[in-house]
Write a protein that holds these residues in place. Sequence first.
Motif, short mmCIF file in Angstrom:
data_model
loop_
_atom_site.label_atom_id
_atom_site.label_comp_id
_atom_site.label_asym_id
_atom_site.label_seq_id
_atom_site.Cartn_x
_atom_site.Cartn_y
_atom_site.Cartn_z
N GLN A 111 -73.95 10.03 -8.32
CA GLN A 111 -75.22 9.38 -7.98
C GLN A 111 -74.99 7.91 -7.64
OE1 GLN A 111 -77.58 10.14 -11.46
NE2 GLN A 111 -78.47 12.02 -10.61
N MET A 112 -74.13 7.24 -8.39
CA MET A 112 -73.85 5.83 -8.11
C MET A 112 -73.16 5.67 -6.75
SD MET A 112 -72.72 4.12 -11.77
CE MET A 112 -71.13 4.89 -11.78
N MET A 113 -72.27 6.59 -6.42
CA MET A 113 -71.58 6.51 -5.13
C MET A 113 -72.53 6.80 -3.97
SD MET A 113 -68.79 5.30 -5.90
CE MET A 113 -68.21 5.24 -4.23
N LYS A 114 -73.46 7.73 -4.17
CA LYS A 114 -74.46 8.00 -3.13
C LYS A 114 -75.33 6.77 -2.91
CE LYS A 114 -76.48 12.01 -2.93
NZ LYS A 114 -77.38 13.16 -3.19
N ALA A 115 -75.72 6.12 -3.99
CA ALA A 115 -76.51 4.90 -3.89
C ALA A 115 -75.72 3.81 -3.18
CB ALA A 115 -76.94 4.43 -5.29
N ALA A 116 -74.43 3.73 -3.46
CA ALA A 116 -73.60 2.72 -2.79
C ALA A 116 -73.51 3.00 -1.30
CB ALA A 116 -72.20 2.71 -3.41
N ARG A 117 -73.37 4.27 -0.92
CA ARG A 117 -73.32 4.60 0.50
C ARG A 117 -74.65 4.31 1.19
NH1 ARG A 117 -70.54 9.03 -1.62
NH2 ARG A 117 -72.30 10.40 -1.29
N LEU A 118 -75.76 4.52 0.48
CA LEU A 118 -77.07 4.20 1.05
C LEU A 118 -77.26 2.69 1.19
CD1 LEU A 118 -79.31 6.87 -0.68
CD2 LEU A 118 -78.66 6.77 1.72
N ARG A 119 -76.72 1.92 0.24
CA ARG A 119 -76.75 0.45 0.38
C ARG A 119 -75.93 0.02 1.59
NH1 ARG A 119 -76.44 0.42 -5.25
NH2 ARG A 119 -74.18 0.16 -5.21
N ASP A 120 -74.79 0.69 1.79
CA ASP A 120 -73.98 0.40 2.97
C ASP A 120 -74.75 0.73 4.26
OD1 ASP A 120 -71.91 -0.46 1.38
OD2 ASP A 120 -70.75 1.41 1.55
N LEU A 121 -75.51 1.81 4.23
CA LEU A 121 -76.33 2.17 5.38
C LEU A 121 -77.37 1.08 5.67
CD1 LEU A 121 -77.43 4.06 7.59
CD2 LEU A 121 -78.77 5.17 5.80
N ASP A 122 -77.97 0.55 4.62
CA ASP A 122 -78.94 -0.54 4.82
C ASP A 122 -78.26 -1.73 5.49
OD1 ASP A 122 -80.88 0.99 3.62
OD2 ASP A 122 -80.69 0.02 1.66
N GLU A 123 -77.07 -2.05 5.06
CA GLU A 123 -76.33 -3.18 5.65
C GLU A 123 -75.95 -2.87 7.10
OE1 GLU A 123 -75.09 -6.97 5.59
OE2 GLU A 123 -76.07 -5.94 3.93
N GLU A 124 -75.53 -1.62 7.35
CA GLU A 124 -75.18 -1.19 8.70
C GLU A 124 -76.40 -1.30 9.63
OE1 GLU A 124 -73.14 2.84 10.36
OE2 GLU A 124 -72.95 2.48 8.22
N THR A 125 -77.56 -0.89 9.12
CA THR A 125 -78.79 -0.98 9.90
C THR A 125 -79.12 -2.42 10.22
OG1 THR A 125 -79.61 1.02 8.83
CG2 THR A 125 -81.23 -0.34 9.94
N LYS A 126 -78.96 -3.31 9.25
CA LYS A 126 -79.21 -4.74 9.49
C LYS A 126 -78.30 -5.27 10.58
CE LYS A 126 -80.67 -5.87 4.81
NZ LYS A 126 -80.27 -6.59 3.57
N LEU A 127 -77.02 -4.90 10.53
CA LEU A 127 -76.07 -5.37 11.54
C LEU A 127 -76.44 -4.87 12.93
CD1 LEU A 127 -72.71 -4.94 9.61
CD2 LEU A 127 -73.81 -7.08 10.26
N HIS A 128 -76.80 -3.60 13.02
CA HIS A 128 -77.19 -3.04 14.32
C HIS A 128 -78.48 -3.68 14.83
CE1 HIS A 128 -74.13 -0.01 13.54
NE2 HIS A 128 -74.17 0.24 14.84
N LEU A 129 -79.41 -3.93 13.92
CA LEU A 129 -80.66 -4.56 14.32
C LEU A 129 -80.42 -5.98 14.81
CD1 LEU A 129 -83.70 -4.19 14.61
CD2 LEU A 129 -83.95 -4.93 12.24
N MET A 130 -79.51 -6.70 14.15
CA MET A 130 -79.18 -8.05 14.62
C MET A 130 -78.55 -8.00 16.01
SD MET A 130 -77.96 -10.28 11.31
CE MET A 130 -76.41 -9.46 11.14
N ALA A 131 -77.67 -7.04 16.24
CA ALA A 131 -77.06 -6.89 17.56
C ALA A 131 -78.12 -6.57 18.61
CB ALA A 131 -75.99 -5.80 17.53
N TRP A 132 -79.06 -5.72 18.24
CA TRP A 132 -80.15 -5.34 19.14
C TRP A 132 -81.00 -6.56 19.49
CZ3 TRP A 132 -81.51 -1.21 21.93
CH2 TRP A 132 -82.81 -1.12 22.39
N LYS A 133 -81.38 -7.33 18.47
CA LYS A 133 -82.21 -8.52 18.70
C LYS A 133 -81.44 -9.55 19.53
CE LYS A 133 -86.03 -7.51 16.71
NZ LYS A 133 -87.24 -7.41 17.51
#
Length: 103
Positions: free
Chosen positions: A23-45
């Motif tokens: 469960q902790m590792m799944k949460a960590a991967r989802l946190r990484d997804l949030d960070e990945e989304t932020k990076l892609h959104l910054m590139a998009w903007k």
Amino acid sequence: MRYYPAYCDPKQLGRVTLRHYLQMMKAARLRDLDEETKLHLMAWKNREVEATKKNKYVYTQFDKFFDVEKRRNEILGIKSKTIMDDPQQRKLLLLANSNGGGS
């Protein structure tokens, strides 16, 4: 244990169950997804800010540039049902199954 500094104590590490660890590792991967989304959104903007009228972009929508739902489903292990969503593919599958494999 880079994501869990509270678990650096050997006694606490010994009490973590496999289920809790997963469960902790799944949460960590989802946190990484949030960070990945932020990076892609910054590139998009950034792309939008630098855009001129003559530029034509391959991606016109952010969802096509970075599919968050698809990535989330990969992380959570949810399989997509793209074949069954296509009516023509569905009809072909039903036809093949009704003929006993097409022979």
